[in-house]
Motif scaffolding. Structure first.
Motif, short mmCIF file in Angstrom:
data_model
loop_
_atom_site.label_atom_id
_atom_site.label_comp_id
_atom_site.label_asym_id
_atom_site.label_seq_id
_atom_site.Cartn_x
_atom_site.Cartn_y
_atom_site.Cartn_z
N ILE A 151 -2.51 40.17 32.23
CA ILE A 151 -1.46 39.61 31.33
C ILE A 151 -1.56 39.53 29.86
O ILE A 151 -0.86 39.90 29.19
CB ILE A 151 -0.69 38.31 31.79
N GLY A 165 -2.25 43.05 28.59
CA GLY A 165 -0.92 43.74 28.62
C GLY A 165 -0.14 43.16 26.98
O GLY A 165 0.63 44.16 26.50
N ALA A 206 -1.02 41.14 39.48
CA ALA A 206 -0.66 41.95 38.30
C ALA A 206 0.39 42.63 38.70
O ALA A 206 1.41 42.85 37.67
CB ALA A 206 -1.84 42.60 37.46
N TRP A 207 0.07 43.60 39.64
CA TRP A 207 1.34 44.79 39.86
C TRP A 207 2.35 44.04 40.22
O TRP A 207 3.69 44.48 39.67
CB TRP A 207 0.77 45.39 40.99
N VAL A 248 3.70 41.02 39.33
CA VAL A 248 4.05 40.30 37.98
C VAL A 248 4.85 41.61 37.20
O VAL A 248 5.97 41.60 36.73
CB VAL A 248 2.98 39.77 37.22
N SER A 249 4.25 42.81 37.17
CA SER A 249 4.68 43.73 36.24
C SER A 249 6.00 44.15 37.09
O SER A 249 7.00 44.51 36.36
CB SER A 249 3.84 45.10 36.04
N GLU A 250 6.04 44.02 38.35
CA GLU A 250 7.31 44.80 38.96
C GLU A 250 8.33 43.63 38.88
O GLU A 250 9.71 44.06 38.60
CB GLU A 250 6.98 44.98 40.52
N GLY A 252 8.72 42.79 34.98
CA GLY A 252 8.77 43.96 34.14
C GLY A 252 7.78 43.68 32.78
O GLY A 252 8.01 44.18 31.79
N MET A 253 6.97 42.91 32.96
CA MET A 253 5.78 42.52 31.87
C MET A 253 4.77 43.78 32.13
O MET A 253 4.63 44.29 32.97
CB MET A 253 5.28 41.29 32.22
N VAL A 254 4.26 44.02 30.69
CA VAL A 254 3.04 44.86 30.71
C VAL A 254 2.02 44.19 30.88
O VAL A 254 1.62 43.32 30.41
CB VAL A 254 2.88 45.55 29.32
N VAL A 255 1.14 44.70 32.02
CA VAL A 255 -0.02 44.19 32.25
C VAL A 255 -0.90 45.37 32.45
O VAL A 255 -0.76 46.61 32.62
CB VAL A 255 0.02 43.63 33.95
N VAL A 256 -2.17 45.13 31.79
CA VAL A 256 -3.44 45.89 31.77
C VAL A 256 -4.69 45.49 32.36
O VAL A 256 -5.11 44.49 31.88
CB VAL A 256 -3.52 46.35 30.26
#
Lengths: 407, 252
Positions: free
Chosen positions: A41, A44, A355-356, A358-360, A363-367
């Motif tokens: 997070i 991201g 993380a996946w 959360v991003s789904e 809509g947060m960008v996670v890297v």
């Protein structure tokens, strides 16, 4: 005893106490998953900030009109348009400045066929696209000639194009801006979010002269809303800032000791603050997650200490049949390490999954970088060695005869 | 390779000289010795014990509980160190060996058989017998082969995959004897090996010891308080209050 044999012994001992091993491992799994998720997070957020910064263009300085005072009447920043087109031209000729882009902005309704879209209309010169490092995706950018002759020609941002034209190619079509027909010269490439969170693709650009004369109207012809300047290089930012200040004071006849009626903002300083903040957030998230890893480690130490006490007699028997201190130490250390490594691997998997999710969901960008995974794994192994060492050393330090007598 | 160098065979395998063992207990703990005024109570268990045991002997050590026979066995087995005195095993001064060297001696030169069997729980008989080989650095498959051969020799070939709690006391003790033999030790130390067994099983276990002594020339030192067990041996040492009070051959 070979390392392989000791690992076999460790796995066997862990299998004998499945529930206990599982619960101890759970502490490790949660800790590692939290670290992976938080780093994902944080990174991201950093990536998002970096994208926004690089979308701004490099080596940017922004000049905005400043507070003015005429007699007792004082106006806030931007209330009076003190910057003009000729200010922009003068700044462009400074040696430290590569290009300038004067801007005027306003909101207007756009119509194409039955579709309409209200968006920000920005009057610019072709230099603007150079300064912003913004290319046309289809069609071509309007030119200096269009600015000179105040042509009714427009460049659309991606979102505006999509809202007005759908899947159609807008290039060469006519669109009405405030009911005046404009020719679409082309569509700009995707730019994404700006630092202040605005979608930069929701925009339309027209020649600045056309805007001044036909769209916005202006009581002071030739004034601009603000201007962007690009320094020759990153090293020349400060120099450009100083030169621009000096030039504009001169041009605006600001007396010695009076405040500027404009402000020069160095975007490099701003981006440094933004990246710094994102980094601090990233570190903080990681630090908070590390606490759970620490708690997991203490759990392992606790269980290993109990295990050593419980198995004192076993340790005594092993010593009697020829185990040296190193073999005993390794056996218990490897048990802790196996818990941590297996827990760490599971934690990494769960962290990536989380993380996946959360991003789904948000809509947060996670890297997740390879470095994050390696760091989490190294952290888990480190915890295993650190918290496993003391119980293992305690086991190895037992006296054979006392361990054998232990009931 | 053994860590101990073989010396002339005339030298005794075990030689102890004026061995003393004093346990220091915290004050308040039970102790029958003299307080030294420093908050600890010293309890002397062995007084000036000297004896020699030669290769191929079969010796019983007898005595009442508290006579120091177990302490003497622990010292002979390099599990414990004397407070003073000397112990030479195969001509090597044990006091000069490091912890790791002592572990090697226990692994290669000595086989232990305990009253409570002391097998590793939840581990098969085969793995129990093979474990000393693993500590000696033998690989797993070779050590299993050797362990299987020994289980066969002690009549437990069929029980290799059983865990200790699935075996009878006599069978467990046979596993323990197999384990003691797995590294071909010169010396077997047995601390009341029949103490937890019935008479019939005890006799069987003693037959195994006699056979090992007779046919393989392994030196055996055995602690017991049963006269008929001691009668199976060839030399009897009697301890009383930490002193040797009797040392003679057992009449055949």
């Amino acid at each position: 005893m070979s390392l392989l044999a000791i690992i076999g012994e460790a796995l066997r001992a862990l299998r004998l106490n499945r529930l206990r091993t599982g619960l101890t491992m759970l502490g490790m799994i949660i800790g590692v998953a939290a670290v992976v998720l938080m780093l994902a997070i944080g990174q991201g957020a950093q990536t998002m900030v970096n994208q926004a910064i690089s979308s701004m263009g490099s080596n940017l300085l922004i000049v905005v009109p400043g507070a003015t005072s005429s007699g007792a009447l004082r106006s806030g920043s931007g209330a009076v348009q003190t910057l003009t087109m000729s200010d922009a031209q003068a700044i462009a000729s400074l040696p430290s400045v590569k290009a300038t882009a004067p801007l005027i902005t306003g909101t207007a309704q756009l119509n194409y066929g039955a579709n309409n879209w209200s968006t920000v209309v920005t009057g610019v010169t072709p230099d603007y696209f150079e300064v912003r490092e913004w290319a046309a995706e289809s069609g071509a950018l309007f030119t200096e000639a269009d600015v000179r002759s105040a042509t009714r020609i427009a460049m659309l941002g991606q979102l505006t194009a999509k809202n007005l034209f759908g899947d159609e190619d807008p290039t060469g079509k006519m669109v009405r801006i405030k009911n005046s027909p404009f020719l679409i010269a082309g569509v700009l490439a995707v730019k994404g979010q700006s630092l202040d969170g605005r979608d930069q693709d929701d925009a339309v650009f027209i020649p600045i002269t056309t805007g001044q004369r036909q769209i916005f109207g202006n009581q002071f012809p030739g004034t601009i809303r603000f201007l962007m300047a690009q320094a020759e290089s990153a090293e020349m930012m400060e120099e450009a800032e100083a030169e621009m200040n000096q030039l504009l004071r001169q041009r605006h006849r600001v007396a010695e000791g009076m405040e500027n009626d404009f402000t020069v903002r160095n975007m490099a300083a701003l981006t440094a603050v933004a990246t710094g903040a994102a980094k601090v957030m990233s570190i903080m998230l990681g630090a908070i997650a590390s606490v759970s890893l620490l708690v997991g480690g203490i759990g392992i130490m606790n269980i290993m200490l109990v295990s050593v006490t419980e198995r004192t007699r076993e340790i005594g028997i092993r010593m009697a049949i020829g185990a040296n201190r190193r073999a005993i130490l390794m056996q218990f250390l490897l048990e802790a390490l196996v818990i941590c490594i297996l827990g760490g691997l599971a934690g990494i998997a769960i962290g990536i999954g989380g993380a996946w999710a959360v991003s789904e969901a948000v809509g947060m960008v996670v890297v997740i970088t390879f470095g994050t995974v390696v760091l989490a794994f190294a952290f888990a192994s480190g915890v295993g060695i650190f918290f496993g060492f003391y119980p293992a050393r305690k086991a190895a330090a037992l006296k054979p005869v006392e361990a054998l007598r232990y009931e | 390779m053994t860590p101990l160098q073989n010396t002339a065979s005339g030298e005794p395998l075990i030689k102890v000289e004026s061995l003393c063992k004093i346990y220091s207990l915290d004050s308040g703990a039970a102790g029958n010795g003299n307080g030294n005024g420093n908050g600890t109570v010293n309890s002397q268990v062995l007084f000036d014990v000297s004896l020699s045991i030669h290769r191929g002997e079969f010796v019983a050590i007898m005595g009442h509980s508290g006579s120091g026979k177990s302490t003497l066995m622990n010292i002979l087995g390099c599990l414990d160190t004397p407070t003073s005195g000397h112990y030479w095993l195969d001509g090597n001064d044990i006091a000069s060996l490091s912890d790791d060297e002592l572990a090697r001696v226990r692994n290669r030169n000595i086989g232990f058989v305990f009253q409570g069997f002391n097998l590793l729980k939840r581990m098969t008989a085969l793995d129990n017998v093979a474990t000393p080989l693993l500590y000696a650095g033998v690989n797993r498959s070779d050590s299993r082969k050797r362990a299987q051969a020994l289980l066969h020799q002690t009549g437990l070939g069929k029980f290799a995959a059983y865990q200790p709690n699935q075996l009878s006391g006599g069978q467990q003790q046979r596993v323990a004897i197999s384990r003691a033999l797995v590294n071909n030790p010169q010396l077997i130390l047995a601390d009341e090996p029949t103490g937890n067994l019935d008479t019939q099983t005890s006799r069987e276990i003693m037959e195994i010891f006699q056979q090992l002594n007779r046919e393989h020339g392994i030196t055996i030192v055995l602690v017991t308080h049963e006269d008929d067990i001691a009668a199976c041996t060839r030399r009897l040492i009697r301890l009383q209050d930490g002193r040797v009070v009797h040392d003679a051959e057992v009449p055949a």
